[in-house]
Each structure stands twice: as structure tokens, then as C-alpha cells.
Design a protein around this motif. Structure first.
Motif, PDB file in Angstrom:
ATOM      1  N   ALA A  31      -6.215  38.643  -0.432  1.00 41.46           N
ATOM      2  CA  ALA A  31      -4.865  38.186  -0.742  1.00 41.46           C
ATOM      3  C   ALA A  31      -4.507  38.630  -2.157  1.00 41.46           C
ATOM      4  N   LYS A  32      -3.246  38.634  -2.474  1.00 37.18           N
ATOM      5  CA  LYS A  32      -2.792  39.080  -3.781  1.00 37.18           C
ATOM      6  C   LYS A  32      -3.487  38.294  -4.881  1.00 37.18           C
ATOM      7  N   GLY A  33      -4.030  39.018  -5.843  1.00 36.81           N
ATOM      8  CA  GLY A  33      -4.716  38.379  -6.955  1.00 36.81           C
ATOM      9  C   GLY A  33      -6.206  38.184  -6.755  1.00 36.81           C
ATOM     10  N   GLN A  34      -6.690  38.355  -5.533  1.00 39.70           N
ATOM     11  CA  GLN A  34      -8.112  38.154  -5.258  1.00 39.70           C
ATOM     12  C   GLN A  34      -8.933  39.392  -5.616  1.00 39.70           C
ATOM     13  N   THR A  35     -10.222  39.132  -5.835  1.00 40.64           N
ATOM     14  CA  THR A  35     -11.170  40.203  -6.149  1.00 40.64           C
ATOM     15  C   THR A  35     -12.383  40.088  -5.248  1.00 40.64           C
ATOM     16  N   LEU A  36     -12.882  41.228  -4.797  1.00 39.60           N
ATOM     17  CA  LEU A  36     -14.105  41.268  -3.999  1.00 39.60           C
ATOM     18  C   LEU A  36     -15.210  41.885  -4.839  1.00 39.60           C
ATOM     19  N   TRP A  37     -16.398  41.272  -4.757  1.00 38.18           N
ATOM     20  CA  TRP A  37     -17.556  41.776  -5.485  1.00 38.18           C
ATOM     21  C   TRP A  37     -18.590  42.268  -4.478  1.00 38.18           C
ATOM     22  N   LEU A  38     -19.119  43.459  -4.738  1.00 42.21           N
ATOM     23  CA  LEU A  38     -20.119  44.057  -3.857  1.00 42.21           C
ATOM     24  C   LEU A  38     -21.486  44.029  -4.538  1.00 42.21           C
ATOM     25  N   GLU A  39     -22.463  43.338  -3.916  1.00 45.05           N
ATOM     26  CA  GLU A  39     -23.842  43.278  -4.409  1.00 45.05           C
ATOM     27  C   GLU A  39     -23.923  42.762  -5.850  1.00 45.05           C
ATOM     28  N   TYR A  40     -23.061  41.831  -6.228  1.00 45.66           N
ATOM     29  CA  TYR A  40     -23.105  41.277  -7.585  1.00 45.66           C
ATOM     30  C   TYR A  40     -23.545  39.825  -7.532  1.00 45.66           C
ATOM     31  N   TYR A  41     -22.836  39.022  -6.719  1.00 45.09           N
ATOM     32  CA  TYR A  41     -23.245  37.642  -6.475  1.00 45.09           C
ATOM     33  C   TYR A  41     -23.998  37.538  -5.147  1.00 45.09           C
ATOM     34  N   GLY A  42     -23.895  38.562  -4.340  1.00 44.39           N
ATOM     35  CA  GLY A  42     -24.494  38.602  -3.013  1.00 44.39           C
ATOM     36  C   GLY A  42     -23.995  39.859  -2.352  1.00 44.39           C
ATOM     37  N   ASP A  43     -24.194  39.982  -1.052  1.00 41.57           N
ATOM     38  CA  ASP A  43     -23.786  41.213  -0.374  1.00 41.57           C
ATOM     39  C   ASP A  43     -22.289  41.466  -0.520  1.00 41.57           C
ATOM     40  N   VAL A  44     -21.477  40.510  -0.083  1.00 39.47           N
ATOM     41  CA  VAL A  44     -20.021  40.618  -0.185  1.00 39.47           C
ATOM     42  C   VAL A  44     -19.478  39.268  -0.637  1.00 39.47           C
ATOM     43  N   THR A  45     -18.705  39.274  -1.709  1.00 38.38           N
ATOM     44  CA  THR A  45     -18.194  38.021  -2.258  1.00 38.38           C
ATOM     45  C   THR A  45     -16.712  38.148  -2.556  1.00 38.38           C
ATOM     46  N   VAL A  46     -15.908  37.233  -2.017  1.00 42.01           N
ATOM     47  CA  VAL A  46     -14.486  37.175  -2.325  1.00 42.01           C
ATOM     48  C   VAL A  46     -14.274  36.021  -3.283  1.00 42.01           C
ATOM     49  N   SER A  47     -13.699  36.318  -4.436  1.00 39.95           N
ATOM     50  CA  SER A  47     -13.582  35.341  -5.513  1.00 39.95           C
ATOM     51  C   SER A  47     -12.952  34.036  -5.038  1.00 39.95           C
ATOM     52  N   GLY A  48     -13.662  32.932  -5.309  1.00 49.48           N
ATOM     53  CA  GLY A  48     -13.128  31.603  -5.047  1.00 49.48           C
ATOM     54  C   GLY A  48     -12.995  31.238  -3.586  1.00 49.48           C
ATOM     55  N   GLU A  49     -13.554  32.051  -2.685  1.00 48.07           N
ATOM     56  CA  GLU A  49     -13.337  31.762  -1.271  1.00 48.07           C
ATOM     57  C   GLU A  49     -14.611  31.818  -0.433  1.00 48.07           C
ATOM     58  N   VAL A  50     -15.232  32.975  -0.344  1.00 45.34           N
ATOM     59  CA  VAL A  50     -16.347  33.138   0.591  1.00 45.34           C
ATOM     60  C   VAL A  50     -17.410  34.064   0.019  1.00 45.34           C
ATOM     61  N   GLN A  51     -18.666  33.754   0.371  1.00 42.24           N
ATOM     62  CA  GLN A  51     -19.781  34.628   0.033  1.00 42.24           C
ATOM     63  C   GLN A  51     -20.488  34.969   1.338  1.00 42.24           C
ATOM     64  N   VAL A  52     -20.711  36.278   1.566  1.00 38.93           N
ATOM     65  CA  VAL A  52     -21.239  36.745   2.842  1.00 38.93           C
ATOM     66  C   VAL A  52     -22.564  37.473   2.628  1.00 38.93           C
ATOM     67  N   GLU A  53     -23.579  37.054   3.360  1.00 34.33           N
ATOM     68  CA  GLU A  53     -24.841  37.788   3.407  1.00 34.33           C
ATOM     69  C   GLU A  53     -24.855  38.594   4.705  1.00 34.33           C
ATOM     70  N   VAL A  54     -25.046  39.913   4.583  1.00 26.21           N
ATOM     71  CA  VAL A  54     -24.965  40.819   5.728  1.00 26.21           C
ATOM     72  C   VAL A  54     -26.369  41.259   6.138  1.00 26.21           C
ATOM     73  N   LYS A  55     -26.698  41.054   7.405  1.00 30.34           N
ATOM     74  CA  LYS A  55     -28.021  41.421   7.918  1.00 30.34           C
ATOM     75  C   LYS A  55     -27.870  42.317   9.146  1.00 30.34           C
ATOM     76  N   ASP A  56     -28.384  43.521   9.025  1.00 32.87           N
ATOM     77  CA  ASP A  56     -28.370  44.465  10.147  1.00 32.87           C
ATOM     78  C   ASP A  56     -29.798  44.570  10.684  1.00 32.87           C
ATOM     79  N   PHE A  57     -30.129  43.672  11.614  1.00 33.87           N
ATOM     80  CA  PHE A  57     -31.475  43.598  12.175  1.00 33.87           C
ATOM     81  C   PHE A  57     -31.419  43.714  13.695  1.00 33.87           C
ATOM     82  N   VAL A  58     -32.550  44.086  14.280  1.00 36.54           N
ATOM     83  CA  VAL A  58     -32.628  44.264  15.727  1.00 36.54           C
ATOM     84  C   VAL A  58     -33.218  43.043  16.420  1.00 36.54           C
ATOM     85  N   GLU A  59     -34.319  42.496  15.856  1.00 41.44           N
ATOM     86  CA  GLU A  59     -35.012  41.404  16.553  1.00 41.44           C
ATOM     87  C   GLU A  59     -34.185  40.120  16.560  1.00 41.44           C
TER      88      GLU A  59
END
Length: 383
Positions: A31-59
Motif C-alpha cells: 500500500a502507499k507508504g509501505q516498505t518491503l524488506w528482503l532477508e533483513y528481518y526475515g525472508d519477506v517483511t512488510v513494514s508494520g504488517e506481516v513477516q513471512v518465512e518462505v520454505k521451498d521443501f519437498v517432504e
């Protein structure tokens, strides 16, 4: 996410690519004014909203799987400010194991989640007490998460945790992103648009500020790429010349008329560039122009105008050249060639600009036309 399969470079690159595609999806959701951080606080982080850990696994994702428990451990770290986020997401390509109680996680209350976690640790400790092996990384993570001194942090974290499983694989996710986010882009350019977006995310310049992407920067990037690849773009198509460089030395070009006309003025050093420009022009007309509202008549008219102007300028240069001794005529012709090739390109009406490589390539195409009696053709010699 990157602490797995260290000796399998291909798998590691797939995991990184998968994370970048997820990042691209979240960039589109900014959204306007938001910032996304890549591999800084975690895999994907949207300021003030959500932090996402991304796992690409088979089992399968089981109750005791290291992915889940390590993710909880990361979110409970003193360095992670979980209070800043309303949601913590574990996004994984894994499917729940057949006996996994985690499949109900998103519907459980905080107390029910805590009881589930405690049950997993109890089972792990029972197995561990009957084994002589040291505790696995998963068990160590479970002990860290369930430690009494961190109980309040755990309760705060699991209240926000949401698990997304069965996420699409790498190729499927990439295709979905192209389908959803390439609207307005010519179908032939979906792959180029997608690659440009991925390149934008890994631009080394972003490392200076912690690999962040702001709404405004991403908005400008989309606008720039739409101007380049959009169905009704007025930006002249850019051709990657490196695609043709390996073919510049093909023997067949030595017999082409436009090459012979450069040898005629003793200018062989310009031949490789001329061949490359010729290739760019041919490719642009045969492939790139197909996505624009451009008729063959438009191209023919442009070529005719280029030839007429060249004939006029050459006539003036020839009158000046003839005042010089004949031994200087080749040098004068070379100068004429250099001056002409450095001129600002005339535009094709469909576009706001025209590339120098294309315009020069058009001249070489005209120079390649067979000379006919009483018919003006493009020459570089001034005699």
C-alpha cells in the motif's frame, strides 16, 4: 530458508528464486507508504504488517519438522520485534503429513496451539530419553521454543502465526505471477517483463539500505516496464545485442553487399559493428515490431525517407570531396560514414524515439539492396 541442501547448488538457487517470486507478489500488494524488506528481518517483511518465512521443501510438514519449529524459534528471538507485526506467516510448498495435527493450526485457539506444541515436545523427549544419540536440531529448537522463561513471548507469537501449506512449486508460481501481474503487457513479452522485475529485486544498489523496496520505487518500476513492454507502448523496443555477437563472424556475411561497400572505402574495422546493427534491424522488424500497431507500409516509408535523405547528403559530400586529390577520397568517405552513423536517429511515427542501432541497421539493409541501373542506392563512397 537458505540453511538447507548446502551442497546442492541447483536446489539452493531454486529456493532463492522461489523466495524472490513470493517477494514480488508481496511487492504488488504494498500500500502507499509501505516498505518491503528482503532477508533483513526475515525472508519477506512488510513494514508494520506481516513477516513471512518462505520454505521451498519437498517432504511432508510433520508436527516435529525443523521448518516449523525453527521458524517459531526465529520469531521468538530477542532480536526479532514481533510486536511490530499483526501476522506471522509460514509459507511452504510442503503438504501436511497424514498424521499431522498441525493441519488444524489455523483454526485453533492460543491455548490449543500451546497444548499441541507441548505434546510434540513431550513425545520428542520420550524418544530422546530412549536414545543414546544427542538431540536433533528439531528437538533443540523445540526446547528453546517451549522454555518456561520464554512462555509469554511464545503466547504472543503463536497468536499471530498462520501456516500456508501446499503452495505452488517454483515453475507454477512463476507462471501464476506472469498471468496475474502481466496484464497489459504483450504476451510475447511476459517473460522479459518477469525477468526485469526479478532483476529489480536483486539490484545490488538495494543492499546499501538493507534490501528494501518502497511502494513508490516499485510503482515507478512498474510504470517504466509497462512503457517498455505494454501493448500500446511508445518506447522503441530494446534488443539485446549480445544475442547476436557470436554470429558476427559468420563467413556468409563477407559476401554481403553492405559489407563490400565498407571494404570499398577501406574501412574494415567498421564491418563487425555494421553486421551487428544489420542483425538488430532485421530482428526488430521480424520479431519486435509484431507487438505494435505498425504496418509494413510504415517501415517501407521510413526506409524510403532514410534513403532519400542519404542520397541528398551524399551528393553534397561528393561535390566537396571532388575538390580533394583522389588519394584522400577514401578518408573523406570514412568521415562521411562516421558523421552519418553518429547522427540522431529520425523517429518512426509509432514511437517516441528510435534506437541508433536500428537506424544504422536500416542503412545497412538499404546498402545491401542490389544495385540497379538508373536506380539510387545507398553508398558510402564519395565518387
Amino acid at each position: 530458508m537458505l540453511n538447507k541442501l548446502a551442497n546442492n547448488a541447483t536446489r539452493l538457487l531454486e529456493a532463492i528464486s522461489y523466495q524472490l517470486i513470493v517477494t514480488l507478489e508481496y511487492c504488488h500488494a504494498l500500500a502507499k507508504g509501505q516498505t518491503l524488506w528482503l532477508e533483513y528481518y526475515g525472508d519477506v517483511t512488510v513494514s508494520g504488517e506481516v513477516q513471512v518465512e518462505v520454505k521451498d521443501f519437498v517432504e511432508d510438514l510433520t508436527d516435529g519438522h525443523i521448518n516449523f519449529w525453527n521458524t517459531l524459534k526465529n520469531w521468538m528471538s530477542p532480536n526479532f520485534k514481533q510486536a511490530k507485526y499483526s501476522e506471522l506467516i509460514l509459507l511452504t510448498t510442503q503438504t501436511y503429513g497424514a498424521a499431522s495435527k498441525l493441519r488444524h493450526w489455523n483454526q485453533l485457539t492460543v491455548q490449543e496451539k500451546l497444548d499441541l506444541l507441548q505434546g510434540v515436545l513431550d513425545q520428542s523427549e520420550a524418544r530422546n530419553s530412549a536414545s543414546v544419540d544427542k538431540p536433533s536440531r528439531a528437538v533443540q529448537a523445540q526446547r528453546f521454543v517451549m522454555a518456561k522463561e520464554r512462555r509469554q513471548t511464545l503466547l504472543d507469537v503463536i497468536e499471530k502465526v498462520h501456516i500456508l501449506t501446499d503452495e505452488p512449486d517454483l515453475v507454477t508460481r512463476a507462471d501464476r505471477v506472469k498471468s496475474v501481474h502481466c496484464k497489459g503487457v504483450h504476451p510475447d513479452k511476459h517473460d522479459d517483463y518477469f525477468r526485469a522485475m526479478m532483476g529489480f529485486l536483486i539490484d545490488p544498489e538495494k543492499s546499501k539500505n538493507g534490501w528494501k523496496v518502497g511502494y513508490e520505487d516499485f510503482d515507478l518500476q512498474i510504470a517504466s516496464l509497462n512503457a517498455l513492454y505494454g501493448r500500446h507502448s511508445r518506447r522503441f523496443p530494446i534488443v539485446d545485442k549480445s544475442l547476436f555477437k557470436d554470429n558476427v563472424g559468420e563467413p556468409s556475411y563477407s559476401e554481403r553487399l553492405f559489407v563490400k561497400k565498407l571494404h570499398e572505402i577501406k574501412y574494415p574495422t567498421k564491418v563487425p559493428t555494421a553486421i551487428l546493427e544489420h542483425m538488430v534491424a532485421v530482428h526488430t522488424i521480424s520479431s519486435e515490431f509484431q507487438r505494435f500497431n505498425l504496418e509494413k507500409d510504415d517501415i517501407d516509408r521510413y526506409k524510403e525517407e532514410q534513403l532519400n535523405r542519404h542520397v541528398s547528403l551524399r551528393a553534397a559530400a561528393m561535390r566537396k570531396c571532388r575538390r580533394e586529390p583522389k588519394e584522400y577520397w577514401c578518408d573523406e568517405s570514412k568521415s562521411f560514414f562516421d558523421l552519418r552513423c553518429g547522427e540522431t536517429p529520425d523517429k518512426i511515427p509509432t514511437f517516441d524515439d528510435t534506437s541508433l542501432d536500428f537506424r544504422n541497421g536500416i542503412w545497412h539493409m538499404l546498402a545491401d539492396d542490389e544495385d540497379e541501373v538508373d536506380s539510387e542506392k545507398l553508398h558510402w563512397r564519395l565518387w
